[in-house]
Scaffold this motif. Sequence first.
Motif, PDB file in Angstrom:
ATOM      1  N   LEU A   1      31.164 -25.042  14.406  1.00 22.55           N
ATOM      2  CA  LEU A   1      30.192 -24.509  13.456  1.00 22.55           C
ATOM      3  C   LEU A   1      30.719 -24.467  12.024  1.00 22.55           C
ATOM      4  O   LEU A   1      29.959 -24.650  11.070  1.00 22.55           O
ATOM      5  CB  LEU A   1      29.763 -23.100  13.879  1.00 22.55           C
ATOM      6  N   LEU A   2      32.004 -24.221  11.856  1.00 21.40           N
ATOM      7  CA  LEU A   2      32.562 -24.071  10.513  1.00 21.40           C
ATOM      8  C   LEU A   2      32.396 -25.320   9.642  1.00 21.40           C
ATOM      9  O   LEU A   2      31.876 -25.234   8.522  1.00 21.40           O
ATOM     10  CB  LEU A   2      34.029 -23.647  10.596  1.00 21.40           C
TER      11      LEU A   2
ATOM     12  N   LEU B   1      22.295 -20.448   2.428  1.00 22.16           N
ATOM     13  CA  LEU B   1      22.125 -19.169   3.127  1.00 22.16           C
ATOM     14  C   LEU B   1      21.936 -19.356   4.631  1.00 22.16           C
ATOM     15  O   LEU B   1      22.676 -18.798   5.437  1.00 22.16           O
ATOM     16  CB  LEU B   1      20.932 -18.412   2.539  1.00 22.16           C
ATOM     17  N   GLY B   2      20.918 -20.157   4.997  1.00 25.67           N
ATOM     18  CA  GLY B   2      20.583 -20.296   6.406  1.00 25.67           C
ATOM     19  C   GLY B   2      21.676 -20.918   7.256  1.00 25.67           C
ATOM     20  O   GLY B   2      22.227 -20.285   8.159  1.00 25.67           O
ATOM     21  N   SER B   3      22.014 -22.166   6.948  1.00 20.84           N
ATOM     22  CA  SER B   3      23.024 -22.887   7.732  1.00 20.84           C
ATOM     23  C   SER B   3      24.432 -22.701   7.186  1.00 20.84           C
ATOM     24  O   SER B   3      25.381 -23.218   7.761  1.00 20.84           O
ATOM     25  CB  SER B   3      22.696 -24.383   7.771  1.00 20.84           C
ATOM     26  N   GLY B   4      24.555 -21.980   6.082  1.00 15.60           N
ATOM     27  CA  GLY B   4      25.862 -21.766   5.479  1.00 15.60           C
ATOM     28  C   GLY B   4      26.400 -20.371   5.709  1.00 15.60           C
ATOM     29  O   GLY B   4      27.149 -20.116   6.649  1.00 15.60           O
ATOM     30  N   VAL B   5      25.981 -19.423   4.866  1.00 18.11           N
ATOM     31  CA  VAL B   5      26.511 -18.059   4.925  1.00 18.11           C
ATOM     32  C   VAL B   5      26.216 -17.393   6.258  1.00 18.11           C
ATOM     33  O   VAL B   5      27.114 -16.809   6.894  1.00 18.11           O
ATOM     34  CB  VAL B   5      25.934 -17.218   3.764  1.00 18.11           C
ATOM     35  N   LEU B   6      24.958 -17.467   6.713  1.00 21.41           N
ATOM     36  CA  LEU B   6      24.605 -16.800   7.968  1.00 21.41           C
ATOM     37  C   LEU B   6      25.316 -17.412   9.169  1.00 21.41           C
ATOM     38  O   LEU B   6      25.481 -16.751  10.194  1.00 21.41           O
ATOM     39  CB  LEU B   6      23.089 -16.848   8.185  1.00 21.41           C
ATOM     40  N   MET B   7      25.737 -18.665   9.042  1.00 23.15           N
ATOM     41  CA  MET B   7      26.422 -19.315  10.157  1.00 23.15           C
ATOM     42  C   MET B   7      27.908 -18.980  10.191  1.00 23.15           C
ATOM     43  O   MET B   7      28.557 -19.131  11.234  1.00 23.15           O
ATOM     44  CB  MET B   7      26.229 -20.839  10.050  1.00 23.15           C
TER      45      MET B   7
ATOM     46  N   PHE C   1      29.249 -16.002  10.002  1.00 26.64           N
ATOM     47  CA  PHE C   1      29.464 -14.805  10.822  1.00 26.64           C
ATOM     48  C   PHE C   1      29.586 -15.117  12.310  1.00 26.64           C
ATOM     49  O   PHE C   1      30.564 -14.720  12.951  1.00 26.64           O
ATOM     50  CB  PHE C   1      28.361 -13.776  10.560  1.00 26.64           C
ATOM     51  N   PRO C   2      28.616 -15.831  12.915  1.00 30.05           N
ATOM     52  CA  PRO C   2      28.796 -16.170  14.328  1.00 30.05           C
ATOM     53  C   PRO C   2      30.000 -17.067  14.576  1.00 30.05           C
ATOM     54  O   PRO C   2      30.673 -16.929  15.601  1.00 30.05           O
ATOM     55  CB  PRO C   2      27.481 -16.873  14.708  1.00 30.05           C
ATOM     56  N   ALA C   3      30.297 -17.972  13.635  1.00 35.09           N
ATOM     57  CA  ALA C   3      31.447 -18.861  13.819  1.00 35.09           C
ATOM     58  C   ALA C   3      32.736 -18.056  13.911  1.00 35.09           C
ATOM     59  O   ALA C   3      33.580 -18.295  14.794  1.00 35.09           O
ATOM     60  CB  ALA C   3      31.526 -19.866  12.673  1.00 35.09           C
ATOM     61  N   LEU C   4      32.915 -17.073  13.019  1.00 38.63           N
ATOM     62  CA  LEU C   4      34.130 -16.248  13.039  1.00 38.63           C
ATOM     63  C   LEU C   4      34.190 -15.374  14.287  1.00 38.63           C
ATOM     64  O   LEU C   4      35.264 -15.164  14.861  1.00 38.63           O
ATOM     65  CB  LEU C   4      34.183 -15.381  11.780  1.00 38.63           C
ATOM     66  N   VAL C   5      33.035 -14.870  14.711  1.00 39.73           N
ATOM     67  CA  VAL C   5      33.003 -14.060  15.930  1.00 39.73           C
ATOM     68  C   VAL C   5      33.373 -14.899  17.142  1.00 39.73           C
ATOM     69  O   VAL C   5      34.154 -14.471  18.000  1.00 39.73           O
ATOM     70  CB  VAL C   5      31.605 -13.424  16.116  1.00 39.73           C
ATOM     71  N   PHE C   6      32.843 -16.107  17.215  1.00 42.59           N
ATOM     72  CA  PHE C   6      33.152 -16.985  18.347  1.00 42.59           C
ATOM     73  C   PHE C   6      34.644 -17.318  18.377  1.00 42.59           C
ATOM     74  O   PHE C   6      35.258 -17.376  19.445  1.00 42.59           O
ATOM     75  CB  PHE C   6      32.342 -18.278  18.269  1.00 42.59           C
ATOM     76  N   LEU C   7      35.218 -17.533  17.197  1.00 42.40           N
ATOM     77  CA  LEU C   7      36.651 -17.827  17.130  1.00 42.40           C
ATOM     78  C   LEU C   7      37.474 -16.637  17.615  1.00 42.40           C
ATOM     79  O   LEU C   7      38.491 -16.805  18.291  1.00 42.40           O
ATOM     80  CB  LEU C   7      37.047 -18.181  15.696  1.00 42.40           C
TER      81      LEU C   7
END
Length: 204
Positions: free
Chosen positions: A14-15, A52-58, A60-66
């Motif tokens: 995702l990153l 915003l949509g595919s950048g900043v908001l993405m 958060f889940p990417a870091l959580v998944f990591l």
Amino acid sequence: MCSGGFAKCLGISLLPLSIICVLCNILLFFPGGTTVDSEHITKQVWYFGGILGSGVLMIFPALVFLGLKNNDCCGCCGNESCGRRFAMLSSILFAAVGVLGSGYSVIVSAVAINHGPQCVVYSNSTYDEWSYPFSNGDYLSNTDTWTDCVGPNDVVSWHLALFSVLLVVGLIQAALCAVQVLNGLLGALCGDCCGCCGGSDGSV
């Protein structure tokens, strides 16, 4: 592969996709690779679907998944603590945020592709003006009409290519987050290491 390790793979994927979307949205502020007045930038660009949509908001889940990989330990099986299971369950919420963010980017991109770019057109023999000559979407099937835009150079292909990238990447991001929803449910129900659930001694 344990659910935590699989989530880390999703986060790693995702990153770079998020970075691509941010860059595409930034490039759209320079139609045809040139600088124009802000009022001449296609209005969908200002919706910041890629930033915003595919950048900043993405992010958060990417870091959580990591971070879920830190809980990826077979010793958790049989442990009375529900911390690891709760972590996998909470990842579903962040995955949902990712789906919403990427979905927003996809919708904005689809509308922008259908609407076409704002560009300079011949209004009469004496002067030119900025307008949206392709608002009906016919330009997608008839490339001959692209010549209606006399400036900036290659603005139609620039607009179409970048928004198409945002559309495709947004769909990929949504799919990855949807996969994590299933992975999170599996991890919450079966434990972070599903292969260890058969016994309480931590053996596979």
